[in-house]
Design a protein around this motif. Structure first.
Motif, PDB file in Angstrom:
ATOM      1  N   TYR A 142     -34.817 112.979 -21.179  1.00 24.16           N
ATOM      2  CA  TYR A 142     -32.940 113.416 -21.163  1.00 24.16           C
ATOM      3  C   TYR A 142     -32.313 115.031 -21.496  1.00 24.16           C
ATOM      4  O   TYR A 142     -31.866 115.543 -20.854  1.00 24.16           O
ATOM      5  N   ASN A 173     -33.997 105.035 -19.357  1.00 23.88           N
ATOM      6  CA  ASN A 173     -33.635 105.250 -20.962  1.00 23.88           C
ATOM      7  C   ASN A 173     -34.069 106.207 -21.444  1.00 23.88           C
ATOM      8  O   ASN A 173     -35.304 106.874 -20.881  1.00 23.88           O
ATOM      9  N   ASN A 174     -33.327 107.067 -21.866  1.00 28.21           N
ATOM     10  CA  ASN A 174     -34.355 108.350 -22.439  1.00 28.21           C
ATOM     11  C   ASN A 174     -35.675 107.585 -24.103  1.00 28.21           C
ATOM     12  O   ASN A 174     -35.221 107.155 -24.356  1.00 28.21           O
ATOM     13  N   PRO A 234     -21.399 107.449 -18.977  1.00 27.37           N
ATOM     14  CA  PRO A 234     -23.095 107.716 -19.679  1.00 27.37           C
ATOM     15  C   PRO A 234     -23.983 108.359 -18.016  1.00 27.37           C
ATOM     16  O   PRO A 234     -24.912 108.395 -18.777  1.00 27.37           O
ATOM     17  N   PHE A 235     -23.572 107.664 -17.084  1.00 26.46           N
ATOM     18  CA  PHE A 235     -24.328 108.072 -15.821  1.00 26.46           C
ATOM     19  C   PHE A 235     -24.470 109.712 -15.535  1.00 26.46           C
ATOM     20  O   PHE A 235     -24.977 109.822 -13.631  1.00 26.46           O
ATOM     21  N   GLN A 271     -30.975 106.241 -12.444  1.00 25.72           N
ATOM     22  CA  GLN A 271     -29.426 106.184 -12.801  1.00 25.72           C
ATOM     23  C   GLN A 271     -30.066 105.693 -14.489  1.00 25.72           C
ATOM     24  O   GLN A 271     -29.047 105.749 -15.517  1.00 25.72           O
ATOM     25  N   ALA A 303     -30.219  98.934 -25.700  1.00 27.95           N
ATOM     26  CA  ALA A 303     -29.800 100.345 -25.206  1.00 27.95           C
ATOM     27  C   ALA A 303     -30.115  99.677 -23.701  1.00 27.95           C
ATOM     28  O   ALA A 303     -30.020 100.225 -22.600  1.00 27.95           O
ATOM     29  N   LEU A 359     -35.766  98.238 -25.504  1.00 28.03           N
ATOM     30  CA  LEU A 359     -35.092  99.235 -27.285  1.00 28.03           C
ATOM     31  C   LEU A 359     -34.106  98.270 -27.713  1.00 28.03           C
ATOM     32  O   LEU A 359     -32.876  98.046 -26.750  1.00 28.03           O
ATOM     33  N   THR A 388     -29.413  98.227 -20.765  1.00 30.67           N
ATOM     34  CA  THR A 388     -30.393  97.911 -19.157  1.00 30.67           C
ATOM     35  C   THR A 388     -31.406  98.735 -18.948  1.00 30.67           C
ATOM     36  O   THR A 388     -31.455 100.279 -19.613  1.00 30.67           O
ATOM     37  N   TRP A 447     -23.471 110.601 -24.442  1.00 31.57           N
ATOM     38  CA  TRP A 447     -24.553 110.688 -25.478  1.00 31.57           C
ATOM     39  C   TRP A 447     -25.855 111.895 -25.950  1.00 31.57           C
ATOM     40  O   TRP A 447     -25.714 111.987 -26.625  1.00 31.57           O
TER      41      TRP A 447
HETATM   42  C1  LIG Z   1     -27.903 107.112 -17.435  1.00 28.75           C
HETATM   43  S1  LIG Z   1     -27.162 105.396 -18.904  1.00 28.75           S
HETATM   44  C2  LIG Z   1     -29.331 104.782 -19.266  1.00 28.75           C
HETATM   45  C3  LIG Z   1     -28.812 103.337 -18.505  1.00 28.75           C
HETATM   46  C4  LIG Z   1     -28.070 102.058 -19.506  1.00 28.75           C
HETATM   47  N1  LIG Z   1     -29.554 101.457 -20.027  1.00 28.75           N
HETATM   48  C5  LIG Z   1     -27.766 101.010 -19.231  1.00 28.75           C
HETATM   49  O1  LIG Z   1     -27.513  99.792 -18.985  1.00 28.75           O
HETATM   50  O2  LIG Z   1     -26.233 101.115 -19.016  1.00 28.75           O
HETATM   51  C6  LIG Z   1     -27.786 106.481 -20.241  1.00 28.75           C
HETATM   52  C7  LIG Z   1     -27.267 105.280 -21.833  1.00 28.75           C
HETATM   53  O3  LIG Z   1     -27.772 104.499 -22.364  1.00 28.75           O
HETATM   54  C8  LIG Z   1     -28.177 104.023 -22.959  1.00 28.75           C
HETATM   55  N2  LIG Z   1     -29.571 104.959 -24.043  1.00 28.75           N
HETATM   56  C9  LIG Z   1     -30.479 105.611 -22.871  1.00 28.75           C
HETATM   57  N3  LIG Z   1     -31.756 106.284 -24.268  1.00 28.75           N
HETATM   58  C10 LIG Z   1     -31.427 105.220 -24.961  1.00 28.75           C
HETATM   59  C11 LIG Z   1     -32.413 105.095 -25.852  1.00 28.75           C
HETATM   60  N4  LIG Z   1     -33.435 105.198 -26.030  1.00 28.75           N
HETATM   61  N5  LIG Z   1     -31.467 104.017 -27.501  1.00 28.75           N
HETATM   62  C12 LIG Z   1     -30.683 104.105 -26.955  1.00 28.75           C
HETATM   63  N6  LIG Z   1     -29.416 103.633 -25.908  1.00 28.75           N
HETATM   64  C13 LIG Z   1     -30.143 104.367 -25.028  1.00 28.75           C
HETATM   65  C14 LIG Z   1     -26.994 105.304 -24.124  1.00 28.75           C
HETATM   66  O4  LIG Z   1     -25.993 104.715 -24.355  1.00 28.75           O
HETATM   67  C15 LIG Z   1     -27.036 106.350 -22.702  1.00 28.75           C
HETATM   68  O5  LIG Z   1     -25.265 106.241 -22.563  1.00 28.75           O
END
Ligand SMILES: C[S@@+](CC[C@H](N)C(=O)[O-])C[C@H]1O[C@@H](n2cnc3c(N)ncnc32)[C@H](O)[C@@H]1O
Length: 287
Positions: free
Chosen positions: A283, A220-221, A162-163, A217, A123, A120, A125, A27
């Motif tokens: 991030y 979000n960013n 992505p984790f 984990q 995005a 968001l 969870t 990501w």
């Molecule tokens: C470490 S995971 C965070 C948990 C994720 N939201 C989930 O439901 O699995 C990182 C992923 O979250 C999503 N993500 C994180 N920040 C975001 C943002 N500001 N906008 C869109 N997607 C985001 C992206 O898909 C990224 O690969």
């Protein structure tokens, strides 16, 4: 392109890549150019700690002691009613009751956090403050997962994952609660138990972690209009950390013979955060 030019380009890319402190592959690669404004700069890796390690220990121990007391209470109640079916697996000591961990959190830290759909769009969870107030400087969450030293192989587990979180020294933490990552964590955790004591908590792999901080984990960013309200901080568990409280640590070493202290990562509040607010981290940190 000559070989010399090719090598220069690769070297330049490697240097830039290494300077990113945290990255969630892939990501970050896709979004880096869109989000340059949200980069966080620190002058030196050692200057990146908002809280001294002793303070992180103190706060975790405060929560873990309350968790232990409430679990003992639960177990006693279960004995009385002859419904003790959980054994000592270390998983789900709250009898599947998430309120048990959340109560302990509210009592010891003054706030609760939980996972919910992000504010968001697309995005997935996110993590929210659901009760109380998180004061600036509080240890608001932990990043759970299997800890890989920089020299250890993580290829299979990292594919489309992505984790995977990268620490400043190249240590990786795989916080994925599904698939092969989940199997690896469970197996390492079972391997490391010492007599009656679990050395780590596997319940973060379920819907109701017994340590309610262990959802970091899912944070979000940040983005240009949603600034970061938490930041990551490495925390190496000291030798003197009480053995009976290690069962609440959501991290485990991939290798049995790791010579270093167990690496955990905590998220620290950058400002007061109120109930209802979503947590956003950064991030990308450049040093
Ligand atoms: C470490 S995971 C965070 C948990 C994720 N939201 C989930 O439901 O699995 C990182 C992923 O979250 C999503 N993500 C994180 N920040 C975001 C943002 N500001 N906008 C869109 N997607 C985001 C992206 O898909 C990224 O690969």
């Amino acid at each position: 392109m000559s070989l010399w030019m090719f090598r220069t380009v690769v070297k330049r890319f490697q240097n830039k890549w290494r300077s990113y402190r945290h990255r969630f592959v892939p990501w970050v690669v896709l979004n880096l150019s869109k989000n340059e404004k949200t980069l966080r700069h620190v002058t030196e890796p050692s200057k990146d700690k908002l809280l001294p390690d002793e303070e992180v220990s103190r706060r975790l121990l405060k929560l873990f002691r309350v968790l232990l007391r409430s679990h003992h209470g639960e177990l006693r109640a279960a004995h009385h009613t002859h419904f003790l079916t959980q054994g000592t697996s270390g998983e789900d000591k709250c009898g599947g009751d998430p309120a048990c961990g959340l109560d302990a959190m509210l009592q010891s830290l003054g706030f609760c956090i939980d996972r919910k759909p992000s504010t968001l769009p697309s995005a997935g969870t996110g993590v929210f403050v659901t009760k109380g107030l998180v004061p600036k400087g509080a240890t608001v969450a932990m990043y759970p997962g299997t800890v890989y030293q920089a020299y250890e192989p993580i290829l299979l587990q990292s594919i489309r994952n992505p984790f995977v979180f990268r620490c400043i020294d190249g240590v990786l933490i795989d916080g994925n609660d599904k698939g092969i990552s989940k199997m690896v964590f469970r197996s390492c955790s079972g391997r490391d138990r010492m007599g009656p004591f679990m050395m780590s908590d596997t319940s973060w792999l379920t819907e109701s972690p017994q340590n309610p901080l262990a959802v970091g984990q899912y944070v979000n960013n940040c983005s240009n209009n949603r600034p970061a309200n938490v930041c990551y901080q490495e925390y190496d568990v000291p030798d003197k950390f009480p053995i009976e409280l290690r069962q609440y640590l959501p991290n485990v070493n991939y290798s049995l013979d790791t010579q270093r202290p167990l690496r955990c990562v905590v998220l620290v509040a950058l400002r007061d955060i109120r109930a209802g607010e979503e947590l956003f981290s950064n991030y990308y940190t450049i040093c």
